[in-house]
Design an enzyme around this catalytic site. Structure first.
Site, short mmCIF file in Angstrom:
data_model
loop_
_atom_site.label_atom_id
_atom_site.label_comp_id
_atom_site.label_asym_id
_atom_site.label_seq_id
_atom_site.Cartn_x
_atom_site.Cartn_y
_atom_site.Cartn_z
N ASP A 332 5.12 -9.28 -9.12
CA ASP A 332 4.22 -8.16 -9.37
C ASP A 332 4.96 -7.12 -10.19
OD1 ASP A 332 2.00 -6.30 -8.97
OD2 ASP A 332 3.34 -5.29 -7.56
N ASP A 530 4.62 -6.05 -3.40
CA ASP A 530 4.81 -4.99 -2.42
C ASP A 530 3.51 -4.35 -1.96
OD1 ASP A 530 4.24 -3.65 -4.85
OD2 ASP A 530 5.21 -1.83 -4.10
N ASP A 534 -1.28 -7.70 -3.46
CA ASP A 534 -0.43 -8.89 -3.63
C ASP A 534 -0.54 -9.87 -2.47
OD1 ASP A 534 0.73 -7.84 -6.04
OD2 ASP A 534 2.02 -6.57 -4.82
#
Length: 634
Positions: A332, A530, A534
């Protein structure tokens, strides 16, 4: 006092309950030590009683699990084989050997259960993301607070500043900035106007909105995230399925062989019945998979402990095993590769103006706003030694910017079309266009004389990200960045971080789709993230890796947590995993070789039961010691 004791007791029991299996295994080990002490020289009634107690206490959980699994799956398992082996040892008078078999197997089972309990995934953070109540507008325009699950498609709702959007819908009236970090992961709020789509769980930062519900609450994007995580977590790994299939076959082969051994040698090799039964019991003992079980668990626990000391939290041995076989990794952007919050990177003022004075006025305006970009500008000004002053007249225009009066002059701070598009884009040799091409968000300040200043903000790449990506590539791992950002910003960040490939404009659903494509192409794929957005991709990946400062749901969904938010620890985890996999292979090959050797030695009557137990338990100790070497590697 009695009342206090009655209240405390359930609390103590509730704390001990999750560890009862481990406590029983350890207690059985203590009983074995006492039994051995009291049985030195010759086994006494007391020592035999203690061994029997160790059997019952240590073996209860495994026996129960084995019997229930056999009934439920109609398949024999290793738990039953170990119980049979221990009973067989006792039948021919070897109580200590049988008790030790039970102790080792029950301890490994208890540790495995404890590890699995620690790795349970909680979805409470996701559940709380979608509001339970909303303001429903009636035909007269009056708002009434109702439960979200009573709403229907087509209902119109009032959303106040600071509220979470209760359902998926479109804006009917109003303009605002929406914090979509929970869905897209993008740290910079998105401007929304009439006709734009909204997602449940995102936050309305400043404007008053009327929205129309377009999807039922059960079909909202947040609900889909929850379902995706649950679905991915319920799927068993291929290695787990293989172990379960192997276990049933192994037990059947051993039990059939022992059954044949109890009478065939008597007729084929003319052994007497005592020898035949004795050799069958020796076979049951030496064929029990203590060393095989110990080949994996101690090595795995040692590696997990090593990882914990080095900033890596593994939620189970299978995840530690998987990371060493990883072929590709998706990361990410926001909060993982980048800092996760915008920072001012450029500040340019109109020729002839004092930069510090302009920044003071600008910071005084922005300090009155709670918008993340405004807060970033204020923080930047503070680092430059600016002291703000109160603004008496100011108006926040949701989705566009701010108007304020300073020294009888009207200032506008915001987007190009808010301050004057042509002037903004042509200011200082088209500097705004160059800044936008660098993936930065550009803010303008203007008065009646034109553009006063330009600020550029960017979610900057973490200093350690470049090194971490470089190390991953050297380890032969293909790197991909998944982000909710637009194509231009994604390209700039990807080039700066040094990833092999990037995919822009990802929502949680599309991240999962891309992750499945990567799994089909590479087989073993990791995902680092995080945020709540996600979570589905973390659960879908072969290995989910969460940043330690991430959201609760990301931490709970992930298989590995980087406790110090250090991406370079992933490379260390790969090294640790590959070392562990080599040790496990060594142990498995060694333990199987010893079992085969002992079985053939027993068949040819070369060994007796004590020697068989020594060989069997000795190999168990050796593989445990070999596994514990992983505590020391760096």
């Amino acid at each position: 006092m009695e009342g206090i004791k009655q209240q405390d007791s359930p609390s103590i029991l509730s704390r001990l309950k999750p560890h009862i299996e481990l406590i029983a295994a350890l207690f059985s080990g203590v009983l074995i030590l006492f039994a051995w002490f009291f049985g030195i020289g010759e086994e006494s009634s007391l020592s035999i009683t203690l061994y029997l107690a160790a059997f019952l206490i240590g073996g209860f959980a495994q026996a129960k699990e084995g019997i229930l699994n056999t009934i439920h799956r109609r398949e024999l398992n290793v738990e039953l084989l170990m119980i049979f082996a221990a009973i067989g040892s006792s039948v021919i008078g070897y109580w200590a050997e049988g008790a030790i078999l039970i102790f080792i197997f029950s301890l490994s089972g208890a540790l495995e259960t404890y590890t699995m309990n620690k790795s349970k995934k909680e979805l409470s953070s996701l559940m709380n993301l979608q509001p339970e109540e909303a303001w429903l507008l009636d035909a007269n325009g009056q708002s009434n607070r109702v439960l979200v699950n009573t709403l229907e498609i087509g209902n119109r709702l009032l959303v106040k500043p600071g509220d979470r959007i209760p359902v998926d819908g479109v804006i009917v009236t109003g303009s605002t900035s929406i914090d979509e970090a929970a869905i897209s992961g993008e740290s910079i709020p998105v401007s929304k106007h009439a006709g734009d789509e909204l997602f449940a769980g995102t936050v309305n930062l400043n404007g008053v909105l009327t929205i129309e519900m377009t999807k039922s609450s059960s079909e909202s994007l947040v609900q889909k995230i929850i379902e995706l995580v649950q679905s991915a977590q319920s799927e068993k790994s291929p290695s787990q399925q293989f172990i379960e299939r192997f276990e049933g076959k192994y037990v059947k082969i051993v039990l059939i062989t022992v059954g044949l051994m109890m009478f065939l040698p008597h007729y084929i090799f003319d052994w007497d019945w005592t020898t035949t039964f004795y050799r069958a019991m020796v076979l049951l003992v030496v064929a029990s998979p203590c060393a095989l079980v110990a080949s994996i668990m101690p090595a795995t626990l040692a590696a997990i402990s090593n990882g914990a000391k080095n900033g890596l939290l593994f939620k189970g041995g299978v995840h530690l095993e998987n990371i060493g076989n990883m072929k590709a990794i998706a990361l990410d952007k926001t909060g993982t590769l980048t800092q996760g919050k915008p920072l001012v990177t450029d500040f340019i003022v109109r020729d002839g103006l004092d930069e510090q004075a302009v920044l003071t006025s600008l910071a005084s305006i922005e300090s009155q706003s709670t918008h993340p970009l405004a807060q970033a500008i204020t923080s930047f000004a503070i680092t430059k030694g600016v002291k703000t002053f109160p603004i008496t007249k100011m108006e926040d225009i949701p989705g566009w910017g701010i108007k304020a009066d300073i020294d009888l002059k009207e200032w506008k701070v915001g987007k190009p079309r808010f301050v004057g598009y042509d002037e903004a884009m042509s200011f200082s040799n088209d500097v705004a266009l160059h800044l936008e091409n660098e993936g930065k968000t550009v803010i303008f300040a203007a008065d009646q004389d034109g553009i006063i200043a330009v600020l550029a903000l960017k979610d900057t790449v973490r200093p350690e990200s470049k090194e971490a990506i470089s190390l991953l590539r050297k380890a032969g791992i293909y790197t991909i960045m998944l982000t909710g950002d637009n194509e231009r910003t994604a390209k700039v960040i990807a080039e700066e971080a040094g990833v092999d490939h990037y995919i822009a404009e990802c929502l949680p659903e599309t991240k999962v789709t891309h992750m499945k494509d990567l799994l089909a192409k590479y087989g073993n794929v990791g995902m680092v993230g995080d945020g709540i957005n996600d979570a589905p991709a973390l659960a879908t990946a072969t290995l989910g890796i969460a940043m330690g400062q991430g959201t609760d749901v990301a931490l709970e969904t992930a298989d590995v947590v980087l406790m110090k938010d250090d991406l370079s620890r992933i490379t260390y985890a790969i090294h640790l995993s590959r070392k562990m996999n080599r040790v496990v292979k060594q142990n498995v090959i060694f333990s199987i070789s010893i079992i085969v050797l002992l079985i053939f030695s027993n068949f040819f009557q070369i060994i007796n039961l004590p020697l068989g137990v020594i060989g069997h338990e000795g190999s168990t100790i050796l593989v445990i010691l070999n596994g514990l070497r992983l505590l020391k590697i760096k």
